[in-house]
Design a protein around this motif. Sequence first.
Motif, short mmCIF file in Angstrom:
data_model
loop_
_atom_site.label_atom_id
_atom_site.label_comp_id
_atom_site.label_asym_id
_atom_site.label_seq_id
_atom_site.Cartn_x
_atom_site.Cartn_y
_atom_site.Cartn_z
N GLU A 95 0.82 -1.21 0.00
CA GLU A 95 0.00 0.00 0.00
C GLU A 95 0.86 1.26 0.00
OE1 GLU A 95 -3.43 1.04 0.15
OE2 GLU A 95 -3.48 -0.82 -0.99
N LEU A 96 1.95 1.24 0.77
CA LEU A 96 2.83 2.40 0.81
C LEU A 96 3.51 2.64 -0.52
CD1 LEU A 96 4.68 2.31 4.26
CD2 LEU A 96 3.16 4.08 3.42
N THR A 104 0.72 7.15 -0.13
CA THR A 104 1.69 6.62 -1.08
C THR A 104 2.50 7.74 -1.71
OG1 THR A 104 0.25 4.74 -1.57
CG2 THR A 104 2.01 5.23 -3.16
#
Length: 362
Positions: A95-96, A104
Motif C-alpha cells: 500500500e505504501l 503513497t
Amino acid sequence: MNMNNQPEIISYRDLELLREEAIYKEMEESKLHRYWLTIKRQWPIFVMLIPVLVFFLLFRYRPILELIVGFKSYDANVTNNAFESPWIGFYALKELMFGTREYTVLFWRAFRNTFTISMYGLLFGFPIPIILALLFSEIKSDGFRSITQILTYLPKFISTVVITSLLFLMLRPGQADANIQPGIINGMLVWLGVVQPEVNMLGNPAYFRTIFILSDIWEGAGYGSIVYFAAIMAISPTSYEAAKIDGANKLDQIRYVTFPGMAPTLTIMLILRIGNILSVGYEKIILMTENEVHWVLDTADVLSTFILRLGNVYGSNAGLSVPPDLIRAFSTSADLFNSFIAMFLVLGANFISRRVSDTSLF
C-alpha cells in the motif's frame, strides 16, 4: 577380521582418509584448547565484554522481533501482544509503495527528499572534513592547531535544539513595521541582494535543503576530521622527505603521498557514509519545521519524519484515512524498506571497493 579369520586389507586411499581425519580432529582439539587458554589468560577482557554483548542483545537484536508488527494488523488499544494480532503479510508495504491513496504519494516524496538530501550531503559534506584535516596537518604551531581544532569540534557538542535556535536567530526575517531587524545571515544575504528582507528562509521550501546541509557541515565537519587527521599523522615523514628530494611541491605531496597513505581510511569511511545515505536525522528537521506551514514539508519531509508523522499529523490533521490498526504496520514497513536499501548500498559499495582495491569493510 573377516569370516576366515584373515586380516582385512585396507587400501592406501582409506589410510590417507583415516590420517586426514585424525589430523583434523587433533587440529580442532588444539584450536579449542588454544581458545580456552586465551580466555583463561585474558579473562578480565572477556568479563568487560559482557556488558557490550548484553547491550547489543537487548537494544539491537531483541527489537528485531518487533519487526513482525509490519506484517500484522496491530492496535495497542485492543491487545498488548503483537504476535496475537491478525496476519496481513506485505499489505502495508504494498500500500505504501504501490497504493493509490495520499500516503503513497507522501511516502515517495519522503524517500525522494531523503535521497536528495543525503546525496547532496555526501557530495558536499564528505570532502570538507578531509580538507580540514589537510589544513590542520599543515599548521606547524601545536598550540594554534589545538585552538583551531577545538573551535571546529565545538558545534558537534552543542545540543541540536541550540543549533536550531541559532539557525532561527541567524536566519530571522526582518519586519519593518514591527521594527524587527533580520538575523545576521539573513541581513548579509539581503545586503548582497540574494533575498528580500521579509523572506522567511526556513519557511521557504526552496531554501530548506541548502540550510539543512550547510548546517550539518558546520556542525559535524570538524568532528569528522579527527579520523582523517589521525590517518595523515600515521604517514611516515620519510615519505614526504623522499617526495621533496624528487622535486615534489606541496600539492604533489598531497596527491602522491597523503592521499595514497590515507586511502584505506577514506574507503572505509565512504562505505560507512553510503550505508547511512538514507538515514537523515529527524530531530533537526522536526525542530526546523515545527512552527512552519505544512507545504515546507515538500522538500523537508524525509522517511524518518514521515514515519513519526504518519500516525499524528498525517493520520489526523491531514485527513488521511489510515486505520489505527495499520499505522504501526505502515511505519514499520517504511523503516524496514529504508533499512533494506541501506543494507544493499553497503554491500554494493563494499563489493566494488573489494574488486577495485585491496580495502573493504568485510
